[in-house]
Design a protein around this motif. Structure first.
Motif, short mmCIF file in Angstrom:
data_model
loop_
_atom_site.label_atom_id
_atom_site.label_comp_id
_atom_site.label_asym_id
_atom_site.label_seq_id
_atom_site.Cartn_x
_atom_site.Cartn_y
_atom_site.Cartn_z
N LEU A 51 0.90 -0.97 0.09
CA LEU A 51 0.01 0.02 0.11
C LEU A 51 0.73 1.12 -0.10
CD1 LEU A 51 -2.52 1.60 0.38
CD2 LEU A 51 -2.43 1.27 2.87
N TYR A 52 0.59 2.02 -0.89
CA TYR A 52 1.50 3.38 -1.07
C TYR A 52 0.55 4.53 -0.83
CZ TYR A 52 5.07 6.48 -2.83
OH TYR A 52 6.10 7.60 -2.60
N SER A 53 0.88 5.50 -0.04
CA SER A 53 0.07 6.34 0.06
C SER A 53 0.74 8.11 -0.08
CB SER A 53 -0.60 6.32 1.59
OG SER A 53 -0.97 5.24 1.79
N THR A 54 0.02 8.64 -0.42
CA THR A 54 0.25 10.32 -0.54
C THR A 54 -0.59 11.02 0.18
OG1 THR A 54 -0.94 10.86 -2.57
CG2 THR A 54 0.89 9.59 -3.03
N ARG A 80 -4.03 27.91 -9.03
CA ARG A 80 -4.18 26.81 -7.66
C ARG A 80 -4.19 25.57 -8.06
NH1 ARG A 80 -8.83 27.53 -2.72
NH2 ARG A 80 -7.66 26.46 -1.33
N VAL A 81 -3.48 24.71 -7.25
CA VAL A 81 -3.44 23.39 -7.59
C VAL A 81 -3.82 22.48 -6.52
CG1 VAL A 81 -1.69 21.29 -7.95
CG2 VAL A 81 -1.42 23.81 -9.15
N LYS A 82 -4.77 21.51 -6.79
CA LYS A 82 -5.17 20.96 -5.72
C LYS A 82 -5.31 19.37 -6.09
CE LYS A 82 -9.07 22.17 -3.37
NZ LYS A 82 -10.47 22.90 -3.25
N ILE A 83 -4.59 18.62 -5.27
CA ILE A 83 -4.45 17.14 -5.65
C ILE A 83 -5.05 16.43 -4.29
CG2 ILE A 83 -2.82 15.39 -6.40
CD1 ILE A 83 -0.94 17.54 -7.16
N ASN A 84 -5.82 15.62 -4.87
CA ASN A 84 -6.23 14.54 -3.64
C ASN A 84 -5.25 13.62 -3.18
OD1 ASN A 84 -8.98 15.64 -4.16
ND2 ASN A 84 -9.82 13.84 -5.13
N ALA A 85 -5.55 13.12 -1.86
CA ALA A 85 -4.72 12.16 -1.38
C ALA A 85 -4.84 10.91 -2.19
CB ALA A 85 -4.87 11.82 0.25
N MET A 86 -3.73 10.14 -2.46
CA MET A 86 -3.85 9.11 -3.32
C MET A 86 -3.34 7.77 -2.50
SD MET A 86 -4.76 10.52 -6.12
CE MET A 86 -4.50 12.05 -7.06
N LYS A 87 -4.18 6.39 -2.83
CA LYS A 87 -3.49 5.27 -2.13
C LYS A 87 -3.69 4.36 -3.56
CE LYS A 87 -5.41 5.68 2.59
NZ LYS A 87 -6.07 4.94 3.67
N TYR A 88 -2.39 3.54 -3.34
CA TYR A 88 -2.31 2.66 -4.42
C TYR A 88 -2.06 1.10 -3.67
CZ TYR A 88 -0.95 6.84 -6.85
OH TYR A 88 -0.83 8.03 -7.52
N SER A 101 -8.54 7.58 -4.94
CA SER A 101 -8.51 9.14 -5.02
C SER A 101 -9.41 9.47 -3.70
CB SER A 101 -8.97 9.92 -6.14
OG SER A 101 -8.79 11.39 -6.19
N ILE A 102 -8.74 10.31 -2.76
CA ILE A 102 -9.49 10.56 -1.71
C ILE A 102 -9.40 12.01 -1.34
CG2 ILE A 102 -9.68 10.46 0.98
CD1 ILE A 102 -7.89 7.86 0.92
#
Length: 266
Positions: A51-54, A80-88, A101-102
């Protein structure tokens, strides 16, 4: 002033316990540089699953308009840059990767299935690099249009790394792309063996209880939104002004996809 990064490693017979007990996990913290912007990302893995998380990213791009002096044109980027938290969620036994995509504020996550291409690594056993106390071996590959260089440690028999990278005979300690435009670099700064956690690292439908869509639909939907925004920008331009949009260039690691090749061949 140079920043010196240290890797905290607790071996505790790392190789033997990972091979003998799949329930044992390893925790890796990566420092990530994406075109000079630095943040942290995290890997939890055993010998088969990872599990990889950002984290969620939200920042203002103050210098979003720049002038190209060579041809007297302007480049306009998002202000403006908005990036959701991610899990792989990935597995060494399957090409399928589950991408989550959270959004912030506890909104419903998006779950997508990405059928990963086989990353064909070329290993250079005579080319090594010492990263903290680890002697790492060089490997190269091409991943979805990007040339990739990785350094992995055979001392840590976990075939995973940051982002979607996997398949080497050891933990990927550092990996970066070869690009003159947008540079990515992941480097492990903390490694903990015998990591104790109840967190599930193997994907299950019960974890998110939502419809799984294809990763292709996510990419196509995102690029469709960009196209609509560009068309809106043109329609709102002042009368008499000349506006021309060039083809959107993918600046990330993933520059082309397998389904695009299939479409071209057909």
């Amino acid at each position: 002033m140079k920043k010196i990064l240290f890797i905290i490693i607790q071996f505790s017979f790392l190789q033997s316990f990972l091979c003998q007990n799949n329930s044992k996990k390893i925790y890796v913290e990566y420092q990530v540089s994406k075109n000079s912007r630095i943040n942290k990302e995290y890997l939890i893995a055993d010998s088969n699953n990872a599990l990889y998380s950002t984290s969620f990213i939200d920042f203002n791009n103050e210098n979003n308009i720049s002038k190209n002096q060579s041809n007297d044109t302007y480049i306009i980027k998002q202000n403006r840059v908005k990036i959701n938290a991610m899990k792989y969620y990935s597995s060494l036994k399957s090409p399928n990767l589950y991408f989550i995509s959270i959004p912030p504020n506890n909104k419903k996550p998006i779950v997508a299935l990405d059928s990963m291409p086989d990353i064909k690594w070329k290993i250079f056993n005579n080319e090594t690099k010492k990263i903290s106390d680890l002697i790492c071996i060089k490997a190269t590959s091409e991943y979805r249009g990007s040339k990739i260089t990785a350094y992995f440690s055979p001392e840590i028999p976990v075939g995973f790394g940051p982002f979607k990278f996997k398949g080497l005979p050891g933990l990927i300690v550092e990996v970066f792309n070869d690009s003159e435009i947008f540079n990515y670099n992941w480097k492990a700064t903390k490694i903990i063996s015998s990591y104790q956690t109840d967190l599930k690292i193997k994907y299950s439908d019960s974890l998110y209880k939502t419809t799984v869509v294809s990763y292709k639909s996510i990419i196509e939907g995102f690029e469709r939104k960009i196209k609509i925004a560009n068309q809106r920008f043109i329609s709102n331009a002042p009368r008499g002004s000349s506006t021309k949009l060039t083809k959107t260039t993918r600046l990330g690691i993933e520059k082309n996809y397998e389904w695009e090749k299939e479409t071209t061949q057909n």
